[in-house]
Design a protein around this motif. Structure first.
Motif, PDB file in Angstrom:
ATOM      1  N   ILE A 147       0.858  -1.181   0.000  1.00  0.00           N
ATOM      2  CA  ILE A 147       0.000   0.000   0.000  1.00  0.00           C
ATOM      3  C   ILE A 147       0.900   1.240   0.000  1.00  0.00           C
ATOM      4  O   ILE A 147       1.728   1.424   0.897  1.00  0.00           O
ATOM      5  CB  ILE A 147      -0.894   0.051   1.266  1.00  0.00           C
ATOM      6  CG1 ILE A 147      -1.698  -1.245   1.425  1.00  0.00           C
ATOM      7  CG2 ILE A 147      -1.785   1.282   1.258  1.00  0.00           C
ATOM      8  CD1 ILE A 147      -2.988  -1.332   0.721  1.00  0.00           C
ATOM      9  N   VAL A 148       0.701   2.093  -0.995  1.00  0.00           N
ATOM     10  CA  VAL A 148       1.538   3.290  -1.138  1.00  0.00           C
ATOM     11  C   VAL A 148       0.826   4.508  -0.563  1.00  0.00           C
ATOM     12  O   VAL A 148       1.443   5.368   0.043  1.00  0.00           O
ATOM     13  CB  VAL A 148       1.858   3.523  -2.639  1.00  0.00           C
ATOM     14  CG1 VAL A 148       2.633   4.806  -2.838  1.00  0.00           C
ATOM     15  CG2 VAL A 148       2.631   2.332  -3.190  1.00  0.00           C
ATOM     16  N   GLU A 149      -0.488   4.563  -0.740  1.00  0.00           N
ATOM     17  CA  GLU A 149      -1.227   5.761  -0.338  1.00  0.00           C
ATOM     18  C   GLU A 149      -2.677   5.376  -0.072  1.00  0.00           C
ATOM     19  O   GLU A 149      -3.254   4.594  -0.823  1.00  0.00           O
ATOM     20  CB  GLU A 149      -1.155   6.758  -1.511  1.00  0.00           C
ATOM     21  CG  GLU A 149      -1.763   8.111  -1.244  1.00  0.00           C
ATOM     22  CD  GLU A 149      -1.816   8.929  -2.558  1.00  0.00           C
ATOM     23  OE1 GLU A 149      -0.813   8.912  -3.312  1.00  0.00           O
ATOM     24  OE2 GLU A 149      -2.859   9.521  -2.820  1.00  0.00           O
ATOM     25  N   LEU A 150      -3.253   5.880   1.039  1.00  0.00           N
ATOM     26  CA  LEU A 150      -4.674   5.670   1.299  1.00  0.00           C
ATOM     27  C   LEU A 150      -5.435   6.805   0.636  1.00  0.00           C
ATOM     28  O   LEU A 150      -5.019   7.964   0.715  1.00  0.00           O
ATOM     29  CB  LEU A 150      -4.952   5.644   2.801  1.00  0.00           C
ATOM     30  CG  LEU A 150      -4.239   4.522   3.582  1.00  0.00           C
ATOM     31  CD1 LEU A 150      -4.546   4.630   5.068  1.00  0.00           C
ATOM     32  CD2 LEU A 150      -4.653   3.141   3.054  1.00  0.00           C
ATOM     33  N   ARG A 151      -6.551   6.493  -0.014  1.00  0.00           N
ATOM     34  CA  ARG A 151      -7.330   7.510  -0.725  1.00  0.00           C
ATOM     35  C   ARG A 151      -8.774   7.484  -0.231  1.00  0.00           C
ATOM     36  O   ARG A 151      -9.209   6.491   0.352  1.00  0.00           O
ATOM     37  CB  ARG A 151      -7.276   7.234  -2.228  1.00  0.00           C
ATOM     38  CG  ARG A 151      -5.868   7.462  -2.767  1.00  0.00           C
ATOM     39  CD  ARG A 151      -5.794   7.285  -4.264  1.00  0.00           C
ATOM     40  NE  ARG A 151      -4.515   7.777  -4.757  1.00  0.00           N
ATOM     41  CZ  ARG A 151      -4.104   7.649  -6.002  1.00  0.00           C
ATOM     42  NH1 ARG A 151      -4.867   7.058  -6.897  1.00  0.00           N
ATOM     43  NH2 ARG A 151      -2.928   8.130  -6.382  1.00  0.00           N
ATOM     44  N   PRO A 152      -9.522   8.568  -0.468  1.00  0.00           N
ATOM     45  CA  PRO A 152     -10.910   8.613   0.017  1.00  0.00           C
ATOM     46  C   PRO A 152     -11.757   7.485  -0.591  1.00  0.00           C
ATOM     47  O   PRO A 152     -11.404   6.927  -1.635  1.00  0.00           O
ATOM     48  CB  PRO A 152     -11.414   9.977  -0.471  1.00  0.00           C
ATOM     49  CG  PRO A 152     -10.223  10.754  -0.877  1.00  0.00           C
ATOM     50  CD  PRO A 152      -9.133   9.784  -1.192  1.00  0.00           C
ATOM     51  N   GLY A 153     -12.863   7.162   0.087  1.00  0.00           N
ATOM     52  CA  GLY A 153     -13.800   6.157  -0.416  1.00  0.00           C
ATOM     53  C   GLY A 153     -13.250   4.754  -0.346  1.00  0.00           C
ATOM     54  O   GLY A 153     -13.501   3.950  -1.244  1.00  0.00           O
ATOM     55  N   GLU A 154     -12.508   4.456   0.725  1.00  0.00           N
ATOM     56  CA  GLU A 154     -11.940   3.108   0.927  1.00  0.00           C
ATOM     57  C   GLU A 154     -11.088   2.650  -0.261  1.00  0.00           C
ATOM     58  O   GLU A 154     -11.085   1.477  -0.613  1.00  0.00           O
ATOM     59  CB  GLU A 154     -13.056   2.077   1.179  1.00  0.00           C
ATOM     60  CG  GLU A 154     -13.790   2.301   2.488  1.00  0.00           C
ATOM     61  CD  GLU A 154     -14.739   1.139   2.793  1.00  0.00           C
ATOM     62  OE1 GLU A 154     -14.409   0.345   3.687  1.00  0.00           O
ATOM     63  OE2 GLU A 154     -15.785   1.034   2.127  1.00  0.00           O
ATOM     64  N   GLN A 155     -10.405   3.596  -0.901  1.00  0.00           N
ATOM     65  CA  GLN A 155      -9.528   3.249  -2.003  1.00  0.00           C
ATOM     66  C   GLN A 155      -8.065   3.378  -1.539  1.00  0.00           C
ATOM     67  O   GLN A 155      -7.782   4.034  -0.544  1.00  0.00           O
ATOM     68  CB  GLN A 155      -9.736   4.189  -3.197  1.00  0.00           C
ATOM     69  CG  GLN A 155     -11.142   4.191  -3.770  1.00  0.00           C
ATOM     70  CD  GLN A 155     -11.486   2.897  -4.488  1.00  0.00           C
ATOM     71  OE1 GLN A 155     -12.319   2.118  -4.046  1.00  0.00           O
ATOM     72  NE2 GLN A 155     -10.807   2.645  -5.593  1.00  0.00           N
ATOM     73  N   ALA A 156      -7.186   2.737  -2.272  1.00  0.00           N
ATOM     74  CA  ALA A 156      -5.763   2.896  -1.972  1.00  0.00           C
ATOM     75  C   ALA A 156      -4.963   2.743  -3.251  1.00  0.00           C
ATOM     76  O   ALA A 156      -5.390   2.081  -4.206  1.00  0.00           O
ATOM     77  CB  ALA A 156      -5.311   1.849  -0.955  1.00  0.00           C
ATOM     78  N   LEU A 157      -3.793   3.374  -3.237  1.00  0.00           N
ATOM     79  CA  LEU A 157      -2.848   3.186  -4.336  1.00  0.00           C
ATOM     80  C   LEU A 157      -1.869   2.105  -3.906  1.00  0.00           C
ATOM     81  O   LEU A 157      -1.322   2.153  -2.802  1.00  0.00           O
ATOM     82  CB  LEU A 157      -2.108   4.500  -4.614  1.00  0.00           C
ATOM     83  CG  LEU A 157      -1.119   4.463  -5.783  1.00  0.00           C
ATOM     84  CD1 LEU A 157      -1.862   4.338  -7.113  1.00  0.00           C
ATOM     85  CD2 LEU A 157      -0.234   5.709  -5.789  1.00  0.00           C
ATOM     86  N   ILE A 158      -1.675   1.110  -4.770  1.00  0.00           N
ATOM     87  CA  ILE A 158      -0.728   0.042  -4.440  1.00  0.00           C
ATOM     88  C   ILE A 158       0.393  -0.003  -5.476  1.00  0.00           C
ATOM     89  O   ILE A 158       0.253   0.530  -6.578  1.00  0.00           O
ATOM     90  CB  ILE A 158      -1.408  -1.353  -4.389  1.00  0.00           C
ATOM     91  CG1 ILE A 158      -2.147  -1.639  -5.703  1.00  0.00           C
ATOM     92  CG2 ILE A 158      -2.324  -1.468  -3.196  1.00  0.00           C
ATOM     93  CD1 ILE A 158      -2.508  -3.085  -5.905  1.00  0.00           C
ATOM     94  N   ASP A 159       1.462  -0.665  -5.068  1.00  0.00           N
ATOM     95  CA  ASP A 159       2.599  -0.866  -5.961  1.00  0.00           C
ATOM     96  C   ASP A 159       2.579  -2.316  -6.422  1.00  0.00           C
ATOM     97  O   ASP A 159       2.705  -3.236  -5.623  1.00  0.00           O
ATOM     98  CB  ASP A 159       3.888  -0.543  -5.188  1.00  0.00           C
ATOM     99  CG  ASP A 159       5.137  -0.948  -5.964  1.00  0.00           C
ATOM    100  OD1 ASP A 159       5.184  -0.669  -7.164  1.00  0.00           O
ATOM    101  OD2 ASP A 159       6.036  -1.541  -5.359  1.00  0.00           O
TER     102      ASP A 159
END
Lengths: 82, 331
Positions: free
Chosen positions: A9-21
């Motif tokens: 997990i690289v970054e948590l985003r709004p709406g239970e989303q996340a940026l992954i690598d």
């Protein structure tokens, strides 16, 4: 077959989303199916959803395994994360 | 093009889908097991697979036991793995029915319901908890109705895969030829819940009238019902797994999954893997002359969006275990 590549997990985003690598490529996924995930954690992802959180040691072991199995297995696994 | 992804391509002439095609890469995972010590291979398999890991792990253990002619180990492994394999299949069916189907039928995904079931599935730790969950699932199914996916009739399709035992598969399976492009009696076939429950009159009627997509959707509910009831009578679950020796040092295992029949075949070289073959359900259902390709060819579609929606429904009904990429080309 769906291969279980641990993704960081690289970054948590709004709406239970996340940026992954995913093997060096960034992808946005949903965290709706997992609880208490933080930046730096590893998760197994299937068709856009994080399925399970891995403890870091497990994730390292699995990543080492994919590295050992070679580029073809790694590429295949990365493809299934989409 | 990424590996591990199904490329589904439609050719559309403005009125109908004139052709459909499937391209996929052959899975590298089984090849990667070659040469590994057996103990290492058994440790590796469950790590490699994401969504069907209990089925894959059971198939690996069973095929190795069969290759070593360890009959009592086959029986013990079947017993030990059956519950996890069943719970995994229930989770996969609920995922499809609650998260993926509703949006293709014009409804909202039932995410919170899915989450509640998922938590319950993950919490099962013994036979009593499994039986209790089976009871709740059985009651929940009473209140569910199969959504109407579409009434389109497939003009052509493929046979439903017959239920064969591991011993029968051992006689049928040609190790290299079948990987990636499996057939029975030279024909592509469909595997999955519909193939498992095709004898049920209501499903047979849908199949007879050409409504394969709807039949597959209804078959998922039938499969869930069977699994829910089997959780309370776990001896039944052993029908989902078996293994047989193909030859000296060569074993084959069959494990049923939500998506269909999973086969593992291992050839040993002493205490190492000489060859490993995995035939996954997706390789049947997305065979280049398989159900997806045959059923979409000739389908009416007035717009590009209609063509895509029809393809998404057929693809979801056949349930690929890897993501699909859909493209529409003009004829």
């Amino acid at each position: 077959m769906c291969l279980a590549l641990p993704c960081r997990i690289v970054e948590l985003r709004p709406g239970e989303q996340a940026l992954i690598d995913v093997a060096g490529v960034g992808k946005e996924i949903s965290l709706a199916l997992v609880e208490d995930v933080a930046v730096g954690d590893y998760v197994i992802v299937h068709v856009g959803y994080a399925l399970t959180r891995l403890d870091p040691q497990e994730a390292e072991k699995t990543l080492a395994l994919f590295a050992e199995l070679g580029q073809a297995a790694l590429q295949e696994a990365a493809g299934t994360v989409a | 093009m990424e590996q591990g992804v199904l490329q589904l391509t439609l050719t559309w002439d403005g009125r109908r889908i004139v052709a459909a095609a499937v391209a996929s890469t052959r899975p590298a995972a089984a090849r990667a097991l070659r040469g590994l010590p057996l103990e290492r291979a058994l440790e590796v398999v469950p790590r490699l697979f994401g969504i069907c890991r209990f089925a894959q792990e059971a198939a690996a253990r069973l095929s190795v036991c069969a290759a070593r002619a360890e009959r009592s180990a086959v029986a013990a492994t079947t017993l030990a793995a059956a519950l996890a394999v069943a719970l995994e299949a229930i989770g996969e069916h609920l995922w499809r029915l609650l998260l993926d189907w509703p949006p293709l039928c014009g409804q909202a995904a039932r995410q919170s319901e899915f989450l509640r079931w998922r938590k319950q599935l993950l919490a099962v730790d013994d036979a009593a908890a499994a039986a209790a969950l089976g009871g709740r699932l059985d009651a929940w199914l009473d209140a569910e109705t199969t959504p109407l996916s579409e009434q389109r009739q497939a003009v052509a399709t493929v046979l439903l895969l017959p239920r064969l035992s591991a011993a029968e598969w051992a006689a049928q399976l040609d190790a290299e030829a079948i990987a990636g492009l499996p057939t029975v009696a030279g024909q592509p076939a469909e595997t999955g819940a519909l193939a498992r429950h095709a004898a049920k009159p209501e499903l047979a009627a849908l199949v007879a009238s050409g409504q394969r997509t709807q039949a597959r959707l209804a078959a998922r509910y039938a499969d869930l019902r069977w699994l829910a009831q089997a959780l309370a009578a776990p001896a039944q679950l052993s029908a989902w797994l078996d293994a047989a020796a193909v030859a000296d040092g060569c074993g084959l295992a069959r494990v049923e999954t939500a998506r269909g029949t999973l086969l593992h075949r291992v050839e040993l070289d002493g205490d190492r893997v000489a060859r490993y073959l995995i035939v996954a359900p997706t390789e049947w259902n997305f065979h280049p002359q398989g159900a997806f390709v045959r059923e979409l060819g000739g389908s009416p579609a007035r717009t590009r969006a209609e063509a895509l929606l029809a393809a998404r429904r057929v693809a979801l009904s056949l349930d690929p275990c890897v993501p699909c990429e859909l493209a529409v080309n003009d004829a």
